[in-house]
Write an enzyme that holds these catalytic residues in place. Structure first.
Site, PDB file in Angstrom:
ATOM      1  N   SER A 144     -22.343  50.161  43.995  1.00  0.00           N
ATOM      2  CA  SER A 144     -21.617  51.451  43.275  1.00  0.00           C
ATOM      3  C   SER A 144     -19.776  51.381  43.661  1.00  0.00           C
ATOM      4  O   SER A 144     -19.464  51.311  44.256  1.00  0.00           O
ATOM      5  CB  SER A 144     -22.632  51.984  44.932  1.00  0.00           C
ATOM      6  OG  SER A 144     -21.749  53.642  44.484  1.00  0.00           O
ATOM      7  N   TYR A 157     -26.195  54.237  52.633  1.00  0.00           N
ATOM      8  CA  TYR A 157     -26.292  53.437  51.537  1.00  0.00           C
ATOM      9  C   TYR A 157     -24.812  53.278  50.744  1.00  0.00           C
ATOM     10  O   TYR A 157     -24.027  52.126  50.801  1.00  0.00           O
ATOM     11  CB  TYR A 157     -25.864  55.058  50.390  1.00  0.00           C
ATOM     12  CG  TYR A 157     -25.858  54.751  48.636  1.00  0.00           C
ATOM     13  CD1 TYR A 157     -27.498  54.369  47.706  1.00  0.00           C
ATOM     14  CD2 TYR A 157     -25.139  55.137  48.259  1.00  0.00           C
ATOM     15  CE1 TYR A 157     -27.434  53.777  47.268  1.00  0.00           C
ATOM     16  CE2 TYR A 157     -25.320  54.603  46.616  1.00  0.00           C
ATOM     17  CZ  TYR A 157     -25.793  53.557  46.020  1.00  0.00           C
ATOM     18  OH  TYR A 157     -26.153  53.665  44.865  1.00  0.00           O
TER      19      TYR A 157
HETATM   20  P1  NAD Z   1     -34.184  53.573  40.367  1.00  0.00           P
HETATM   21  O1  NAD Z   1     -34.564  54.432  41.616  1.00  0.00           O
HETATM   22  O2  NAD Z   1     -34.221  54.087  38.673  1.00  0.00           O
HETATM   23  O3  NAD Z   1     -34.762  51.898  40.527  1.00  0.00           O
HETATM   24  C1  NAD Z   1     -35.067  51.243  41.577  1.00  0.00           C
HETATM   25  C2  NAD Z   1     -36.144  50.178  41.362  1.00  0.00           C
HETATM   26  O4  NAD Z   1     -36.246  49.263  42.518  1.00  0.00           O
HETATM   27  C3  NAD Z   1     -37.330  50.823  41.379  1.00  0.00           C
HETATM   28  O5  NAD Z   1     -37.919  50.357  39.819  1.00  0.00           O
HETATM   29  C4  NAD Z   1     -38.006  50.618  43.029  1.00  0.00           C
HETATM   30  O6  NAD Z   1     -39.715  50.300  42.408  1.00  0.00           O
HETATM   31  C5  NAD Z   1     -37.830  49.020  42.608  1.00  0.00           C
HETATM   32  N1  NAD Z   1     -37.121  49.237  44.540  1.00  0.00           N
HETATM   33  C6  NAD Z   1     -36.872  50.122  45.315  1.00  0.00           C
HETATM   34  N2  NAD Z   1     -37.616  48.793  46.735  1.00  0.00           N
HETATM   35  C7  NAD Z   1     -37.676  47.852  46.270  1.00  0.00           C
HETATM   36  C8  NAD Z   1     -38.355  47.118  47.206  1.00  0.00           C
HETATM   37  N3  NAD Z   1     -38.568  46.751  48.520  1.00  0.00           N
HETATM   38  N4  NAD Z   1     -38.408  45.633  46.709  1.00  0.00           N
HETATM   39  C9  NAD Z   1     -37.719  45.596  45.088  1.00  0.00           C
HETATM   40  N5  NAD Z   1     -37.756  46.505  44.594  1.00  0.00           N
HETATM   41  C10 NAD Z   1     -37.989  47.488  44.919  1.00  0.00           C
HETATM   42  O7  NAD Z   1     -33.084  53.688  40.267  1.00  0.00           O
HETATM   43  P2  NAD Z   1     -31.416  53.053  39.541  1.00  0.00           P
HETATM   44  O8  NAD Z   1     -30.512  54.169  39.579  1.00  0.00           O
HETATM   45  O9  NAD Z   1     -32.190  52.171  38.495  1.00  0.00           O
HETATM   46  O10 NAD Z   1     -30.315  52.375  40.889  1.00  0.00           O
HETATM   47  C11 NAD Z   1     -30.635  50.524  41.116  1.00  0.00           C
HETATM   48  C12 NAD Z   1     -29.044  49.858  41.280  1.00  0.00           C
HETATM   49  O11 NAD Z   1     -28.161  51.112  40.388  1.00  0.00           O
HETATM   50  C13 NAD Z   1     -29.540  50.657  42.955  1.00  0.00           C
HETATM   51  O12 NAD Z   1     -28.982  49.137  43.551  1.00  0.00           O
HETATM   52  C14 NAD Z   1     -28.490  51.334  43.530  1.00  0.00           C
HETATM   53  O13 NAD Z   1     -27.739  52.195  44.751  1.00  0.00           O
HETATM   54  C15 NAD Z   1     -27.144  50.858  42.406  1.00  0.00           C
HETATM   55  N6  NAD Z   1     -26.919  52.346  41.871  1.00  0.00           N
HETATM   56  C16 NAD Z   1     -28.035  53.162  40.803  1.00  0.00           C
HETATM   57  C17 NAD Z   1     -26.432  54.509  40.340  1.00  0.00           C
HETATM   58  C18 NAD Z   1     -26.923  55.276  39.827  1.00  0.00           C
HETATM   59  O14 NAD Z   1     -26.149  56.678  39.463  1.00  0.00           O
HETATM   60  N7  NAD Z   1     -28.273  55.876  39.137  1.00  0.00           N
HETATM   61  C19 NAD Z   1     -25.594  53.598  40.517  1.00  0.00           C
HETATM   62  C20 NAD Z   1     -24.186  52.992  41.233  1.00  0.00           C
HETATM   63  C21 NAD Z   1     -25.698  51.979  41.682  1.00  0.00           C
END
Ligand code: NAD
Length: 262
Positions: A144, A157
């Site tokens: 991130s 985080y």
């Molecule tokens: P999201 O909530 O849409 O999806 C996350 C997925 O992870 C979900 O399907 C959930 O069921 C799964 N998950 C949660 N705990 C789990 C576990 N213990 N085992 C297996 N699966 C699990 O989130 P997103 O925004 O798509 O985030 C995905 C990644 O991207 C994360 O690592 C997040 O930190 C990172 N990220 C997101 C953003 C953003 O702005 N959305 C920015 C930077 C980084």
């Protein structure tokens, strides 16, 4: 017509939703056979069905990335049904916001377990097949902008996302001689369920409007006040998977509209 990732097997964790789901579609369209690994098996199977409906090869796999036995069983299932893993995208993640003095220790441990234990356990599970006969592979961690920047309320985080840089760089050094490359992809804010949930939470904690959370807190440091898109992140991951040599390894790639320039 041959495609850039034909013959490759990719596991994407947390791919039932958001960024992981988009990566699964993008890698499948490039020819990879994709395993959608998630805590949410129904969601993972639904994504796999959508990939197959587009003509791709996909498998939904139940996996809690914090559970070593579940990770090993999931990776074994992928190997049995799709073949040995060439690409790991360790993407599963959650967000919990609270000031440090109020941050529940249980929440701190849960967040670090999903991001850091999950990255470690999935990496450990795929490496034997990547190292066997120097097959090689690519491991990408979903970092991130918070791998480089801090924000109030996000102690766990920010700590976890910084930690992934250390794992990726260590793997790049250990895996390099055996053909394994490793990176951290670092998005800015992307509109997914993870972010949508934070907008009202941050507005309440910071005592500002939801509009201000978006404009000031989330996008205030970008060069153009714009959210990063799912496609921006997925295309960056695809590029790193396609890149043919260890000229690019151990890198942190920011996809954040200039929020952080590292
Ligand atoms: P999201 O909530 O849409 O999806 C996350 C997925 O992870 C979900 O399907 C959930 O069921 C799964 N998950 C949660 N705990 C789990 C576990 N213990 N085992 C297996 N699966 C699990 O989130 P997103 O925004 O798509 O985030 C995905 C990644 O991207 C994360 O690592 C997040 O930190 C990172 N990220 C997101 C953003 C953003 O702005 N959305 C920015 C930077 C980084």
């Amino acid at each position: 017509m041959s495609r850039s990732l034909d013959g490759q097997v990719a596991v994407i964790t947390g791919a039932a939703s958001g960024i992981g789901k988009e990566i699964a579609f993008t890698l499948a369209r490039a020819g990879a056979r994709v395993a959608i690994a998630d805590l949410n098996l129904d969601g993972a199977q639904a994504v796999a069905a959508q990939v197959k409906a587009e003509g791709g090869t996909a498998l939904g796999v139940a996996m809690d990335v914090t559970d070593e036995a579940a990770v090993n069983a999931g990776i074994a299932q992928v190997a049995a049904e799709l073949g040995p893993v060439d690409i790991l995208i360790a993407n599963a993640g959650i967000q919990i916001v609270a000031p440090i003095q109020d941050f529940a220790f249980a929440d701190w441990k849960r967040l670090l377990a999903i991001h850091l234990d999950g990255a470690f356990l999935t990496t450990k599970a795929v490496l034997p097949a990547m190292y066997a006969g120097k097959r090689g592979g690519t491991v990408i961690y979903m970092g991130s902008a918070h791998s480089h920047e801090a924000s109030p309320l996000k102690s766990a985080y920010v700590t976890a996302k910084h930690g992934l840089l250390g794992l990726a760089r260590t793997l790049a050094k250990e895996g390099g001689p055996r053909g394994v490359r490793s990176h951290v992809v670092c998005p800015g804010f992307v509109r997914t369920p993870l972010v949508d949930k934070q907008i009202p939470e941050q507005a309440a904690t910071l005592g500002i409007s939801e509009d201000e959370v978006v404009k000031r807190v989330m996008l205030g440091s970008t060069v153009d006040g714009t959210f990063t898109t799912l496609e921006d992140v997925a295309q960056t991951v695809k590029f790193l998977c396609e890149f043919p040599s260890a000229a690019l390894t151990g890198q942190s790639i920011l996809v954040s509209h200039g929020w952080h320039m590292g």
